[in-house]
Write a protein that holds these residues in place. Structure first.
Motif, PDB file in Angstrom:
ATOM      1  N   GLU A 126     -85.910  12.209 -20.058  1.00 11.86           N
ATOM      2  CA  GLU A 126     -87.353  12.273 -20.207  1.00 11.86           C
ATOM      3  C   GLU A 126     -87.785  13.621 -19.656  1.00 11.86           C
ATOM      4  O   GLU A 126     -86.976  14.342 -19.067  1.00 11.86           O
ATOM      5  CB  GLU A 126     -88.050  11.126 -19.469  1.00 11.86           C
ATOM      6  N   HIS A 127     -89.048  13.995 -19.833  1.00  5.42           N
ATOM      7  CA  HIS A 127     -89.448  15.341 -19.411  1.00  5.42           C
ATOM      8  C   HIS A 127     -89.138  15.586 -17.937  1.00  5.42           C
ATOM      9  O   HIS A 127     -88.650  16.667 -17.570  1.00  5.42           O
ATOM     10  CB  HIS A 127     -90.915  15.577 -19.741  1.00  5.42           C
ATOM     11  N   SER A 128     -89.324  14.572 -17.061  1.00  4.78           N
ATOM     12  CA  SER A 128     -89.142  14.817 -15.622  1.00  4.78           C
ATOM     13  C   SER A 128     -87.704  15.200 -15.288  1.00  4.78           C
ATOM     14  O   SER A 128     -87.462  16.006 -14.384  1.00  4.78           O
ATOM     15  CB  SER A 128     -89.520  13.571 -14.814  1.00  4.78           C
ATOM     16  N   THR A 129     -86.747  14.666 -16.048  1.00  4.65           N
ATOM     17  CA  THR A 129     -85.347  14.959 -15.699  1.00  4.65           C
ATOM     18  C   THR A 129     -84.930  16.330 -16.236  1.00  4.65           C
ATOM     19  O   THR A 129     -83.839  16.803 -15.970  1.00  4.65           O
ATOM     20  CB  THR A 129     -84.391  13.876 -16.254  1.00  4.65           C
ATOM     21  N   ILE A 130     -85.810  16.942 -16.985  1.00  3.86           N
ATOM     22  CA  ILE A 130     -85.564  18.317 -17.459  1.00  3.86           C
ATOM     23  C   ILE A 130     -86.430  19.285 -16.644  1.00  3.86           C
ATOM     24  O   ILE A 130     -85.949  20.290 -16.106  1.00  3.86           O
ATOM     25  CB  ILE A 130     -85.911  18.452 -18.968  1.00  3.86           C
ATOM     26  N   THR A 131     -87.707  18.943 -16.491  1.00  5.14           N
ATOM     27  CA  THR A 131     -88.643  19.898 -15.856  1.00  5.14           C
ATOM     28  C   THR A 131     -88.414  20.030 -14.351  1.00  5.14           C
ATOM     29  O   THR A 131     -88.769  21.038 -13.756  1.00  5.14           O
ATOM     30  CB  THR A 131     -90.103  19.456 -16.104  1.00  5.14           C
ATOM     31  N   THR A 132     -87.774  19.019 -13.712  1.00  2.23           N
ATOM     32  CA  THR A 132     -87.512  19.140 -12.273  1.00  2.23           C
ATOM     33  C   THR A 132     -86.495  20.267 -12.012  1.00  2.23           C
ATOM     34  O   THR A 132     -86.358  20.726 -10.885  1.00  2.23           O
ATOM     35  CB  THR A 132     -86.962  17.815 -11.703  1.00  2.23           C
ATOM     36  N   TRP A 133     -85.796  20.703 -13.055  1.00  2.00           N
ATOM     37  CA  TRP A 133     -84.846  21.818 -12.878  1.00  2.00           C
ATOM     38  C   TRP A 133     -85.583  23.157 -12.941  1.00  2.00           C
ATOM     39  O   TRP A 133     -84.972  24.215 -12.798  1.00  2.00           O
ATOM     40  CB  TRP A 133     -83.767  21.773 -13.960  1.00  2.00           C
ATOM     41  N   GLY A 134     -86.883  23.114 -13.206  1.00  2.00           N
ATOM     42  CA  GLY A 134     -87.677  24.346 -13.299  1.00  2.00           C
ATOM     43  C   GLY A 134     -87.594  24.970 -14.687  1.00  2.00           C
ATOM     44  O   GLY A 134     -86.620  24.751 -15.416  1.00  2.00           O
ATOM     45  N   ARG A 135     -88.583  25.760 -15.021  1.00  2.00           N
ATOM     46  CA  ARG A 135     -88.623  26.385 -16.353  1.00  2.00           C
ATOM     47  C   ARG A 135     -87.341  27.196 -16.579  1.00  2.00           C
ATOM     48  O   ARG A 135     -86.740  27.157 -17.644  1.00  2.00           O
ATOM     49  CB  ARG A 135     -89.852  27.286 -16.461  1.00  2.00           C
ATOM     50  N   ASP A 136     -86.876  27.895 -15.546  1.00  2.00           N
ATOM     51  CA  ASP A 136     -85.678  28.731 -15.702  1.00  2.00           C
ATOM     52  C   ASP A 136     -84.405  27.892 -15.650  1.00  2.00           C
ATOM     53  O   ASP A 136     -83.314  28.410 -15.853  1.00  2.00           O
ATOM     54  CB  ASP A 136     -85.622  29.814 -14.601  1.00  2.00           C
ATOM     55  N   GLY A 137     -84.555  26.623 -15.361  1.00  2.00           N
ATOM     56  CA  GLY A 137     -83.367  25.785 -15.226  1.00  2.00           C
ATOM     57  C   GLY A 137     -83.129  24.863 -16.403  1.00  2.00           C
ATOM     58  O   GLY A 137     -82.308  23.958 -16.335  1.00  2.00           O
ATOM     59  N   GLU A 138     -83.853  25.101 -17.512  1.00  2.00           N
ATOM     60  CA  GLU A 138     -83.711  24.150 -18.635  1.00  2.00           C
ATOM     61  C   GLU A 138     -82.271  24.113 -19.150  1.00  2.00           C
ATOM     62  O   GLU A 138     -81.736  23.046 -19.438  1.00  2.00           O
ATOM     63  CB  GLU A 138     -84.662  24.522 -19.783  1.00  2.00           C
ATOM     64  N   LYS A 139     -81.621  25.305 -19.194  1.00  6.05           N
ATOM     65  CA  LYS A 139     -80.236  25.318 -19.678  1.00  6.05           C
ATOM     66  C   LYS A 139     -79.351  24.488 -18.749  1.00  6.05           C
ATOM     67  O   LYS A 139     -78.537  23.677 -19.208  1.00  6.05           O
ATOM     68  CB  LYS A 139     -79.701  26.760 -19.762  1.00  6.05           C
ATOM     69  N   GLU A 140     -79.541  24.653 -17.424  1.00  9.38           N
ATOM     70  CA  GLU A 140     -78.742  23.873 -16.463  1.00  9.38           C
ATOM     71  C   GLU A 140     -79.004  22.371 -16.667  1.00  9.38           C
ATOM     72  O   GLU A 140     -78.097  21.552 -16.596  1.00  9.38           O
ATOM     73  CB  GLU A 140     -79.077  24.270 -15.016  1.00  9.38           C
ATOM     74  N   ALA A 141     -80.254  22.052 -16.925  1.00  6.50           N
ATOM     75  CA  ALA A 141     -80.589  20.629 -17.156  1.00  6.50           C
ATOM     76  C   ALA A 141     -79.839  20.118 -18.380  1.00  6.50           C
ATOM     77  O   ALA A 141     -79.274  19.022 -18.379  1.00  6.50           O
ATOM     78  CB  ALA A 141     -82.099  20.490 -17.354  1.00  6.50           C
ATOM     79  N   PHE A 142     -79.787  20.948 -19.425  1.00  2.00           N
ATOM     80  CA  PHE A 142     -79.088  20.550 -20.657  1.00  2.00           C
ATOM     81  C   PHE A 142     -77.585  20.418 -20.397  1.00  2.00           C
ATOM     82  O   PHE A 142     -76.948  19.454 -20.831  1.00  2.00           O
ATOM     83  CB  PHE A 142     -79.339  21.582 -21.755  1.00  2.00           C
ATOM     84  N   ILE A 143     -77.041  21.383 -19.639  1.00  2.00           N
ATOM     85  CA  ILE A 143     -75.604  21.315 -19.320  1.00  2.00           C
ATOM     86  C   ILE A 143     -75.330  20.024 -18.543  1.00  2.00           C
ATOM     87  O   ILE A 143     -74.356  19.314 -18.810  1.00  2.00           O
ATOM     88  CB  ILE A 143     -75.164  22.541 -18.489  1.00  2.00           C
ATOM     89  N   ASN A 144     -76.228  19.709 -17.608  1.00  2.00           N
ATOM     90  CA  ASN A 144     -76.055  18.476 -16.827  1.00  2.00           C
ATOM     91  C   ASN A 144     -76.035  17.249 -17.735  1.00  2.00           C
ATOM     92  O   ASN A 144     -75.187  16.360 -17.579  1.00  2.00           O
ATOM     93  CB  ASN A 144     -77.192  18.352 -15.804  1.00  2.00           C
ATOM     94  N   MET A 145     -76.925  17.226 -18.727  1.00  2.00           N
ATOM     95  CA  MET A 145     -76.939  16.079 -19.665  1.00  2.00           C
ATOM     96  C   MET A 145     -75.615  15.997 -20.422  1.00  2.00           C
ATOM     97  O   MET A 145     -75.047  14.924 -20.606  1.00  2.00           O
ATOM     98  CB  MET A 145     -78.106  16.231 -20.646  1.00  2.00           C
ATOM     99  N   LEU A 146     -75.101  17.141 -20.860  1.00  2.00           N
ATOM    100  CA  LEU A 146     -73.845  17.148 -21.629  1.00  2.00           C
ATOM    101  C   LEU A 146     -72.670  16.705 -20.765  1.00  2.00           C
ATOM    102  O   LEU A 146     -71.747  16.034 -21.232  1.00  2.00           O
ATOM    103  CB  LEU A 146     -73.586  18.551 -22.195  1.00  2.00           C
ATOM    104  N   THR A 147     -72.700  17.058 -19.462  1.00  2.00           N
ATOM    105  CA  THR A 147     -71.549  16.732 -18.609  1.00  2.00           C
ATOM    106  C   THR A 147     -71.657  15.341 -17.992  1.00  2.00           C
ATOM    107  O   THR A 147     -70.665  14.625 -17.885  1.00  2.00           O
ATOM    108  CB  THR A 147     -71.409  17.778 -17.472  1.00  2.00           C
ATOM    109  N   GLN A 148     -72.906  14.901 -17.673  1.00  2.00           N
ATOM    110  CA  GLN A 148     -73.068  13.542 -17.110  1.00  2.00           C
ATOM    111  C   GLN A 148     -72.727  12.469 -18.152  1.00  2.00           C
ATOM    112  O   GLN A 148     -72.328  11.363 -17.837  1.00  2.00           O
ATOM    113  CB  GLN A 148     -74.516  13.325 -16.644  1.00  2.00           C
ATOM    114  N   PHE A 149     -72.950  12.821 -19.424  1.00  2.00           N
ATOM    115  CA  PHE A 149     -72.676  11.864 -20.519  1.00  2.00           C
ATOM    116  C   PHE A 149     -71.702  12.527 -21.478  1.00  2.00           C
ATOM    117  O   PHE A 149     -72.106  13.019 -22.533  1.00  2.00           O
ATOM    118  CB  PHE A 149     -73.992  11.456 -21.197  1.00  2.00           C
ATOM    119  N   PRO A 150     -70.402  12.602 -21.106  1.00  2.00           N
ATOM    120  CA  PRO A 150     -69.443  13.429 -21.846  1.00  2.00           C
ATOM    121  C   PRO A 150     -69.087  12.901 -23.231  1.00  2.00           C
ATOM    122  O   PRO A 150     -68.591  13.640 -24.069  1.00  2.00           O
ATOM    123  CB  PRO A 150     -68.208  13.429 -20.939  1.00  2.00           C
ATOM    124  N   ASN A 151     -69.373  11.608 -23.475  1.00  2.00           N
ATOM    125  CA  ASN A 151     -69.101  11.131 -24.849  1.00  2.00           C
ATOM    126  C   ASN A 151     -70.143  10.097 -25.236  1.00  2.00           C
ATOM    127  O   ASN A 151     -71.028   9.761 -24.443  1.00  2.00           O
ATOM    128  CB  ASN A 151     -67.692  10.543 -24.945  1.00  2.00           C
TER     129      ASN A 151
END
Ligand SMILES: O=C1OCCC/C1=C\Nc1ccccc1
Length: 476
Positions: A234-259
Motif C-alpha cells: 500500500e502507499h505507506s509501505t512505499i512512501t515510508t522509504w522516502g521519495r528517494d527510497g522508492e527503488k529500495e522499497a521496490f527492491i524490498n518487495m521483490l526480495t521479501q516476496f521472492p516468488n
C-alpha cells in the motif's frame, strides 16, 4: 443451529414500527396472507438471486421466539408507541403452539439463479391460520436480500464484460475467476454488510481482500475458502522509504516476496518514471530472475484516468520487457509481469478500459481489476427495484387474489394470487392466480416452521450463477 449474532437478534424487533400495528388492520377472519418478492426491473435485465440463506440461518431458523424476547419487545414497543399495540397474544401463541418456531413457509428460486426481472423470486406464507400477520411482519428483513442480490448481479455483469474481452483477445478464459478483486471492505457501511456483499461478489469471482466475506461464506454457505489474495503494497509501505527510497522499497518487495504473485503500487510520485526507469531498467534483471523462480510482479497504478494510465503503463512495460503475440493476435507481457488497476473500477468504466486495451492491441489477459465502492456500496434497493407484495389471502374461508395497481405508476402493479415460477427450455415464466403447473415450479421450499429445508453449498450457488459463455468454452 443458531448462528452467532451481531446487533439485536430479537427478530420481534427486526421490523418496521408500523408493522407492529398491522395485525389490527387486516379484514376479520383473515387466515392466510401470501406475499412474494421480485425485482421489478432496473439497471440489469436479470438478477442473480442470492443471500436469502444468510437471513434464514442468521435470523429465522430454530426456536427464535422466546419468553424473554416477547417481554423485551413488549416493553420496547409500549415505550415506543406510548400505547400497548404490541401483539403479545400473537407471539405467545407462537411460543406455546410452535415451540417458538416461526409457522411460516418460504419458497425460493435456487440461490445463484439468474432470473429476468418481473419474475417471482420467493414467496412467503403463514402455515398456521392464526398467524396471518406474520407473513408481512418479515417483509423488512426479507427485503434486505436486495443487497446481496444486487452486489451479485452487478459483479456478474462485470464478469460478462471481462469474459467478452478474454474471449476476443486472450488464449483462454482460465484467468476469469481472478479478474475482479474485492477492495470494498473499508467503503462498506458495516463489517456485517461487507461480509454479505463480499460473499455476493465471491459467487462470481475468487479474488477478495474482504476477509469478512471469507468468514461469511464459510459460516453461511459452508465454503472453507471462498476467496484468495496475494502480498501487495500500500502507499505507506512505499512512501515510508522516502521519495528517494522508492527503488529500495521496490527492491524490498521483490526480495521479501521472492516468488508467487506480488502487487506493488507504483504511483506514489511518478508512475511513468517508476515503470520506465525503476521497473523497466534498474530492477529489470531482478524481475526477470524472480520470474524464473515463479515470481510475478503485478505493477499497480492507482490514479489518473484509468484507461489512459493503463494503456501508457502497458506500453512502457511492453517496451522495456518485450512482448509476445498470443493466439488471438494480441500483445502479452512476459508471464512474470502483469498490471492491476484498482482505482475507478465499475461496471461502466471496465468496458472503456478493456476496449482501449483491445484497440491498442493489448490482451485482456495482461490485467486484473480491483473494485471497492462500486462493487459493494454504490447501489440501493431501487437499482434492481426489489419489492415484496401481498398477492393472495384467505379471508373468511374465501380465496382472494390481492394486488395493487396504482394509476400513478403502472410499473408498481403487483402480481395476483398464488404464484409459481415455471422454468422450461431455459426460460422463466411467472404464472399467477394459481394457474401454474406445480411440476414445472422452480421455487423450492427452503424454510418451513422453523426449519431450513435446503442448505445450498457455495459450489451449487456458483454453478447456478455461472456464465453461459464460460460454460460453452468448457472452462469449467
Ligand atoms: O488497495 C486496496 O484497497 C483496499 C482493499 C485492499 C487493497 C489492495 N489489495 C490488493 C490485493 C491484491 C493485489 C493488489 C492489491
Amino acid at each position: 443451529m443458531a448462528y452467532p449474532a451481531g446487533g439485536t437478534d430479537n427478530i420481534l424487533l427486526i421490523t418496521d414500527s408500523y408493522k407492529v400495528t398491522h395485525h389490527y388492520q387486516y379484514p376479520p377472519n383473515t387466515t392466510v396472507v401470501c406475499s412474494y418478492f421480485e425485482s421489478r426491473g432496473g439497471k440489469f435485465p436479470s438478477t442473480v438471486f442470492f443471500g436469502l440463506q444468510y437471513i434464514i440461518k442468521r435470523f429465522l431458523e430454530g426456536p427464535v421466539v422466546t419468553k424473554e424476547k416477547i417481554e423485551e419487545a413488549r416493553d420496547l414497543y409500549n415505550a415506543h408507541f406510548g400505547h400497548e399495540y404490541f401483539n403479545e397474544e400473537g407471539w405467545n401463541y407462537i411460543l406455546e403452539n410452535h415451540d417458538g418456531k416461526l409457522p411460516m413457509r418460504i419458497k425460493a428460486v435456487p440461490e445463484g439463479s439468474v432470473v429476468p426481472y418481473k419474475n417471482v423470486l420467493f414467496t412467503v406464507e403463514n402455515t398456521d391460520p392464526k398467524c396471518f400477520w406474520l407473513t408481512n411482519y418479515f417483509e423488512t428483513l426479507l427485503v434486505q436480500t436486495w443487497y446481496p442480490m444486487t452486489v451479485a448481479t452487478n459483479s456478474r455483469s462485470q464478469k460478462e464484460v471481462i469474459a467478452k474481452y478474454l474471449d476476443e483477445t486472450a488464449d483462454s478464459m482460465d484467468g476469469l475467476g481472478f479478474k475482479l478483486h474485492d477492495f470494498g471492505f473499508r467503503g462498506s457501511t458495516s463489517v456485517e454488510s461487507a461480509g454479505i456483499g463480499g460473499t455476493a461478489h465471491l459467487v462470481n469471482f475468487c479474488g477478495s481482500d474482504t476477509i469478512t466475506a471469507i468468514t461469511t461464506a464459510k459460516r453461511f454457505y459452508g465454503c472453507d475458502m471462498a476467496g484468495f489474495s496475494i502480498p501487495a503494497a500500500e502507499h505507506s509501505t512505499i512512501t515510508t522509504w522516502g521519495r528517494d527510497g522508492e527503488k529500495e522499497a521496490f527492491i524490498n518487495m521483490l526480495t521479501q516476496f521472492p516468488n508467487g504473485p506480488m502487487a506493488c503500487v507504483s504511483d506514489s510520485y511518478d508512475i511513468w518514471n517508476a515503470c520506465e526507469n525503476v521497473w523497466g531498467k534498474e530492477l529489470k534483471d531482478m524481475i526477470i530472475t524472480r520470474g524464473q523462480n515463479g515470481g510475478v510482479l503485478v505493477v499497480r497504478p492507482d490514479s489518473g484516468d484509468p484507461a489512459e494510465v493503463v494503456i501508457k503503463v502497458l506500453n512502457i512495460l511492453g517496451n522495456a520487457f518485450k512482448t509476445t503475440e498470443n493466439s488471438k493476435g494480441y500483445k502479452m507481457l512476459p508471464p512474470y509481469l502483469r498490471v492491476i488497476q484498482g482505482d475507478g473500477i465499475s461496471y461502466e468504466s471496465l468496458g472503456e478500459i478493456l476496449e482501449a486495451m483491445k484497440s491498442n492491441g493489448w490482451s485482456a489477459d495482461n490485467i486484473v481489476f480491483g473494485s471497492g465502492g462500486a462493487l459493494l456500496q454504490r447501489m440501493d434497493r431501487d437499482t434492481q427495484k426489489c419489492a415484496y407484495k401481498c398477492s393472495y389471502a384467505v379471508i373468511g374461508g374465501k380465496e382472494v387474489n390481492v394486488y395493487k395497481n396504482p394509476i400513478t405508476d403502472v410499473g408498481k402493479k403487483s402480481k395476483k394470487g398464488r404464484l409459481t415460477l415455471e422454468y422450461e427450455n431455459g426460460k422463466y415464466t411467472t404464472v399467477e392466480e394459481g394457474k401454474g403447473n406445480p411440476t414445472l415450479d422452480a421455487l423450492v421450499t427452503v424454510f418451513e416452521n422453523g426449519k431450513l429445508l435446503k442448505d445450498y453449498t457455495f459450489a451449487e450457488v456458483r454453478e447456478n450463477a455461472e456464465l453461459e459463455l464460460r460454460m460453452q468454452s468448457g472452462a469449467l
